[in-house]
Design an enzyme around this catalytic site. Structure first.
Site, PDB file in Angstrom:
ATOM      1  N   LYS A 114       1.833   4.900 -16.528  1.00  0.00           N
ATOM      2  CA  LYS A 114       2.570   3.725 -16.054  1.00  0.00           C
ATOM      3  C   LYS A 114       4.064   3.999 -16.058  1.00  0.00           C
ATOM      4  O   LYS A 114       4.771   3.696 -15.115  1.00  0.00           O
ATOM      5  CB  LYS A 114       2.253   2.542 -16.990  1.00  0.00           C
ATOM      6  CG  LYS A 114       1.969   1.237 -16.387  1.00  0.00           C
ATOM      7  CD  LYS A 114       0.721   1.043 -15.574  1.00  0.00           C
ATOM      8  CE  LYS A 114       0.141   2.160 -14.871  1.00  0.00           C
ATOM      9  NZ  LYS A 114      -1.156   1.999 -14.277  1.00  0.00           N
TER      10      LYS A 114
ATOM     11  N   GLU B  89      -2.783   6.286 -20.351  1.00  0.00           N
ATOM     12  CA  GLU B  89      -2.530   5.243 -19.361  1.00  0.00           C
ATOM     13  C   GLU B  89      -1.079   4.745 -19.470  1.00  0.00           C
ATOM     14  O   GLU B  89      -0.411   4.521 -18.450  1.00  0.00           O
ATOM     15  CB  GLU B  89      -3.530   4.093 -19.554  1.00  0.00           C
ATOM     16  CG  GLU B  89      -3.314   2.869 -18.711  1.00  0.00           C
ATOM     17  CD  GLU B  89      -3.255   3.122 -17.200  1.00  0.00           C
ATOM     18  OE1 GLU B  89      -3.620   4.211 -16.741  1.00  0.00           O
ATOM     19  OE2 GLU B  89      -2.785   2.207 -16.495  1.00  0.00           O
TER      20      GLU B  89
ATOM     21  N   HIS C 185      -0.490  22.051 -31.785  1.00  0.00           N
ATOM     22  CA  HIS C 185      -0.994  23.174 -30.986  1.00  0.00           C
ATOM     23  C   HIS C 185      -0.086  23.458 -29.796  1.00  0.00           C
ATOM     24  O   HIS C 185      -0.484  24.153 -28.872  1.00  0.00           O
ATOM     25  CB  HIS C 185      -2.423  22.878 -30.517  1.00  0.00           C
ATOM     26  CG  HIS C 185      -3.371  22.686 -31.662  1.00  0.00           C
ATOM     27  ND1 HIS C 185      -3.765  23.717 -32.487  1.00  0.00           N
ATOM     28  CD2 HIS C 185      -3.952  21.564 -32.150  1.00  0.00           C
ATOM     29  CE1 HIS C 185      -4.572  23.247 -33.409  1.00  0.00           C
ATOM     30  NE2 HIS C 185      -4.699  21.939 -33.236  1.00  0.00           N
TER      31      HIS C 185
ATOM     32  N   ASN D 233      -5.098   5.496  10.719  1.00  0.00           N
ATOM     33  CA  ASN D 233      -5.071   5.822   9.287  1.00  0.00           C
ATOM     34  C   ASN D 233      -6.030   6.981   9.062  1.00  0.00           C
ATOM     35  O   ASN D 233      -7.116   6.987   9.654  1.00  0.00           O
ATOM     36  CB  ASN D 233      -5.578   4.646   8.450  1.00  0.00           C
ATOM     37  CG  ASN D 233      -4.603   3.492   8.426  1.00  0.00           C
ATOM     38  OD1 ASN D 233      -3.493   3.609   8.910  1.00  0.00           O
ATOM     39  ND2 ASN D 233      -5.049   2.372   7.863  1.00  0.00           N
ATOM     40  N   GLY D 234      -5.674   7.901   8.199  1.00  0.00           N
ATOM     41  CA  GLY D 234      -6.575   9.022   7.903  1.00  0.00           C
ATOM     42  C   GLY D 234      -5.962  10.334   8.369  1.00  0.00           C
ATOM     43  O   GLY D 234      -4.753  10.408   8.633  1.00  0.00           O
TER      44      GLY D 234
ATOM     45  N   ARG E  27       0.817  -1.213   0.000  1.00  0.00           N
ATOM     46  CA  ARG E  27       0.000   0.000   0.000  1.00  0.00           C
ATOM     47  C   ARG E  27       0.850   1.262   0.000  1.00  0.00           C
ATOM     48  O   ARG E  27       0.337   2.354  -0.245  1.00  0.00           O
ATOM     49  CB  ARG E  27      -0.905   0.005   1.243  1.00  0.00           C
ATOM     50  CG  ARG E  27      -1.887  -1.154   1.262  1.00  0.00           C
ATOM     51  CD  ARG E  27      -2.562  -1.256   2.603  1.00  0.00           C
ATOM     52  NE  ARG E  27      -3.390  -0.093   2.861  1.00  0.00           N
ATOM     53  CZ  ARG E  27      -4.680  -0.007   2.598  1.00  0.00           C
ATOM     54  NH1 ARG E  27      -5.293  -1.016   2.053  1.00  0.00           N
ATOM     55  NH2 ARG E  27      -5.351   1.084   2.879  1.00  0.00           N
TER      56      ARG E  27
ATOM     57  N   TRP F  28       2.329   6.355   6.107  1.00  0.00           N
ATOM     58  CA  TRP F  28       2.624   7.126   4.886  1.00  0.00           C
ATOM     59  C   TRP F  28       2.459   8.577   5.305  1.00  0.00           C
ATOM     60  O   TRP F  28       1.354   9.020   5.592  1.00  0.00           O
ATOM     61  CB  TRP F  28       1.635   6.737   3.788  1.00  0.00           C
ATOM     62  CG  TRP F  28       1.956   7.256   2.435  1.00  0.00           C
ATOM     63  CD1 TRP F  28       2.823   6.697   1.526  1.00  0.00           C
ATOM     64  CD2 TRP F  28       1.391   8.404   1.783  1.00  0.00           C
ATOM     65  NE1 TRP F  28       2.833   7.431   0.379  1.00  0.00           N
ATOM     66  CE2 TRP F  28       1.964   8.487   0.507  1.00  0.00           C
ATOM     67  CE3 TRP F  28       0.464   9.369   2.165  1.00  0.00           C
ATOM     68  CZ2 TRP F  28       1.645   9.492  -0.397  1.00  0.00           C
ATOM     69  CZ3 TRP F  28       0.143  10.370   1.275  1.00  0.00           C
ATOM     70  CH2 TRP F  28       0.732  10.427   0.007  1.00  0.00           C
TER      71      TRP F  28
HETATM   72  O1  M6R Z   1      -7.975   2.142  -6.168  1.00  0.00           O
HETATM   73  P1  M6R Z   1      -8.323   3.116  -7.256  1.00  0.00           P
HETATM   74  O2  M6R Z   1      -8.607   2.444  -8.542  1.00  0.00           O
HETATM   75  O3  M6R Z   1      -9.417   4.038  -6.870  1.00  0.00           O
HETATM   76  O4  M6R Z   1      -7.017   3.981  -7.443  1.00  0.00           O
HETATM   77  C1  M6R Z   1      -6.979   5.080  -8.297  1.00  0.00           C
HETATM   78  C2  M6R Z   1      -5.580   5.534  -8.532  1.00  0.00           C
HETATM   79  O5  M6R Z   1      -4.982   5.923  -7.317  1.00  0.00           O
HETATM   80  C3  M6R Z   1      -4.708   4.456  -9.187  1.00  0.00           C
HETATM   81  O6  M6R Z   1      -5.265   3.998 -10.367  1.00  0.00           O
HETATM   82  C4  M6R Z   1      -3.298   5.023  -9.467  1.00  0.00           C
HETATM   83  O7  M6R Z   1      -3.360   6.001 -10.434  1.00  0.00           O
HETATM   84  C5  M6R Z   1      -2.361   3.877  -9.884  1.00  0.00           C
HETATM   85  N1  M6R Z   1      -1.163   3.897  -9.088  1.00  0.00           N
HETATM   86  C6  M6R Z   1      -1.942   3.950 -11.288  1.00  0.00           C
HETATM   87  O8  M6R Z   1      -1.137   2.884 -11.667  1.00  0.00           O
END
Ligand code: M6R
Length: 607
Positions: free
Chosen positions: A487, A483, A506, A99-100, A27, A75
């Site tokens: 990545k 996308e 543009h 958490n939060g 995570r 985190w």
């Molecule tokens: O768990 P989710 O699909 O809601 O997460 C959304 C984004 O945080 C997630 O797709 C993020 O952009 C990824 N690390 C991309 O690979």
């Protein structure tokens, strides 16, 4: 983001806490800590900056036989990553993990003058606040937690223990998940069910506004207003194999390679090839309700947003009577947007916990619009709060970079679009080609991965020293290019951006020089010739061009990666496999941490 684990039972608590935290490593975190309690009022608190292996070094010199404890991966939000800021935080007899974000922590802190603060965190304020109600026996622990939480603004999932009663853990949640694992003579807690896999299959998912007192043989849940809640025990479906690397060096490669299977799971029981139709049970909309839909809003973040954007191009192709708008959740939640009648919102999230997406879901529901989840994590908050939904069933996605979820999210949304088109009485034959290709996709994904793997590996190494990349595409290839760029940037730290081919002149064309390489997605189709002209424009300005295509490519470019030509409509899904592998191999060539890129978290539970 942050992770929570906890244990009370007859076994060694430290062992479970460390193994549980390791399960939550994916995570994203920057420090970790555990505390266990003995039966004589003592506590062993171990915290370390950095990886869990640093914590394990401390553990080697502090092995205990304690049977109760809580742990955390942090985190950083308030205060830098450091041992002092790592959880658990202590106040008097209390240890707390969180958490939060406690939004009003500064205001609360001003009143907690008796506590000597040792960290910069909002969490220590919460620990001190709980202790202010608990110290001197004013309230039992559960009530002290409730009193404190009534004063808190923000989001939390918390676990609290006290040296005065080393038999109970109190947990609570509001906006940050908590799962209670019910075992034999032991009760476990985690912010993510994957930490419980292999220990128990029985789980209770706490709801927002609930607090639970846990002992090794009991779970008592009530609301913050002291109303009792009867716990619903659910089955954890994940198995151990799904959360292990299965012989691959990294989770990311495993997850890329398992897409033939994960997409097959998404499709299971939902495609009828003979009739050329699809069927989704989860959304729970009648034929009449489907017929009435005039607008679709698709909400997501990051990869989920890109999946929504790509799906919207398809849905517009075969359902011309409806409008489709795909929005970034962090923007949409504050836009005050008007949602017309006869709209349905698709809420897309792999984790089902993304704070911005969840906030949009709640805003949209307030307007009375039907919400349908396109979610992977079973039992997650978004899955529980939507009106109906379709699980994508890709299994746990551990690597921070989302791959298999994207493929299945796109197809699940396309299938939802097809169910609308079917209900609206699409012209005979118009939907069949989509359904046939969807059915063929798992196999073709397997073939594509096999056929391009070695070549992509070789080419990615060639470009590994470039600082910048531009991903290009038109129409359905444009969201796919977005996308691909995401990545690459998130794991290899190359400054990668995507542009629609038509936008190049543009502005972005001015960028082209030797620091950049370009990766163009050029599928066969109506806009093929236009894309070729765009490729030429880049080449004429000294570009370094890789083309990914499903047709014979005559133009001379630096590198061409061909994917099998059998799939036409969904060629971008196959092209995206190339982008996924390209990012993976470039990152391993650079020697970076593929599965846990710096600064990022898998599940973004804060705004
Ligand atoms: O768990 P989710 O699909 O809601 O997460 C959304 C984004 O945080 C997630 O797709 C993020 O952009 C990824 N690390 C991309 O690979």
């Amino acid at each position: 983001m942050c992770g929570i684990v906890g244990y009370v039972g007859n076994k060694n608590a430290q062992d479970f806490l460390i193994s549980g935290l390791k399960r939550l490593e994916y995570r994203g975190y920057d420090s970790a800590g555990i505390v266990t309690l003995d039966t004589d009022g003592g506590a062993t608190l171990l915290r370390a900056k950095g990886k869990i292996s640093n914590l394990e070094e401390k553990l080697a010199e502090n092995k205990r036989e304690d049977k109760i404890g809580i742990g955390h991966t942090r985190w950083a939000t308030h205060g830098e990553p450091s041992e002092a800021n790592a959880h658990p935080h202590r106040a008097g007899a209390i240890y707390l993990v969180h958490n939060g974000i406690i939004e009003n922590y500064k205001e609360l802190k001003e009143h907690l003058t008796e506590h000597e603060f040792k960290s910069e965190t909002d969490t220590e304020v919460l620990a001190a606040l709980v202790n202010s109600f608990y110290a001197e026996g004013k309230y039992p622990l559960t009530n002290a937690v409730v009193q404190a939480l009534k004063l808190v603004k923000g989001t939390y999932g918390i676990a609290v223990v006290s040296t005065k009663n080393p038999e109970e853990i109190v947990v609570a949640r509001s906006g940050s998940p908590l799962v209670i694992g019910v075992g034999h003579d032991e009760t476990l807690i985690a912010s993510d069910a994957s930490a419980l896999v292999g220990h128990t299959k029985q789980a209770i998912y706490l709801n927002d506004g609930e607090v639970a007192r846990i002992t090794k043989n009991s779970v008592e849940i009530k609301t913050l207003n002291a109303e009792p809640v009867s716990a619903k025990v659910e089955e954890i479906e994940t198995n151990l194999a799904a959360i292990q690397k299965g012989g691959y060096e990294h989770f990311l490669l495993k997850e890329i390679m398992e897409q033939p299977l994960s997409l097959a799971e998404t499709l299971r029981g939902r495609v009828n090839l003979e009739q050329g139709t699809v069927r989704l049970g989860g959304p729970g909309l009648s034929e009449a309700e489907l017929r009435k839909i005039k607008h679709l809003i698709i909400v997501g973040c990051g990869t989920a947003y890109h999946a929504g954007l790509l799906a919207s191009y398809y849905i517009e192709q075969f359902t011309p009577e409806i409008t489709v708008e795909t929005v970034i959740a962090s923007e949409y939640r504050y836009r005050n947007a008007y949602i017309p009648e006869d709209s349905v919102a698709l809420i897309v999230s792999q984790s089902g916990e993304t704070a911005d997406t969840l906030a949009c879901l709640r805003e949209i529901k307030k307007q009375g619009t039907k919400t349908i989840g396109i979610v992977n994590a079973i039992g997650s908050t978004i899955a529980r709060e939507v009106d109906g939904g379709t699980y994508v069933h890709v299994g746990p996605e551990i690597s921070v970079a989302s791959t298999k979820a994207f493929t299945s999210q796109v197809i699940a949304m396309v299938m939802f679009g097809l169910t609308i088109a079917q209900a609206k009485g699409a012209k005979p034959g118009t939907l069949r080609p989509y359904v046939e290709e969807i059915a063929k996709l798992p196999e073709m994904i397997g073939k594509t991965l096999q056929s391009v793997d070695k070549k992509v590996q070789k080419i990615s190494k060639k470009y590994k020293n470039y600082e910048h990349a531009i991903y290009l595409g038109r129409d359905i290839a444009y969201p796919t290019a977005m996308e691909g760029a995401l990545k690459l940037k998130e794991i290899s730290y190359v400054d990668a951006n995507a542009y629609a081919f038509g936008e190049l002149k543009h502005g972005p064309l001015a960028l082209i020089d030797d620091r950049f390489f370009e990766l163009a997605l050029v599928p066969e189709g109506a806009l093929y010739d236009k894309a070729i002209s765009n490729v030429q424009e880049v080449l004429a300005r000294g570009g370094h061009m890789i083309v990914v295509t499903n047709t014979d490519f005559a133009l001379e470019v630096d590198d061409v990666i061909e994917i099998p030509g059998e799939i036409k409509l969904f060629a971008p899904i196959l092209m995206n496999l190339v982008s996924q592998l390209f990012a993976y191999y470039m990152t391993t060539a650079k020697g970076y941490n593929v599965d846990q890129p710096r600064n990022l978290a898998k599940s973004v539970t804060v705004e």
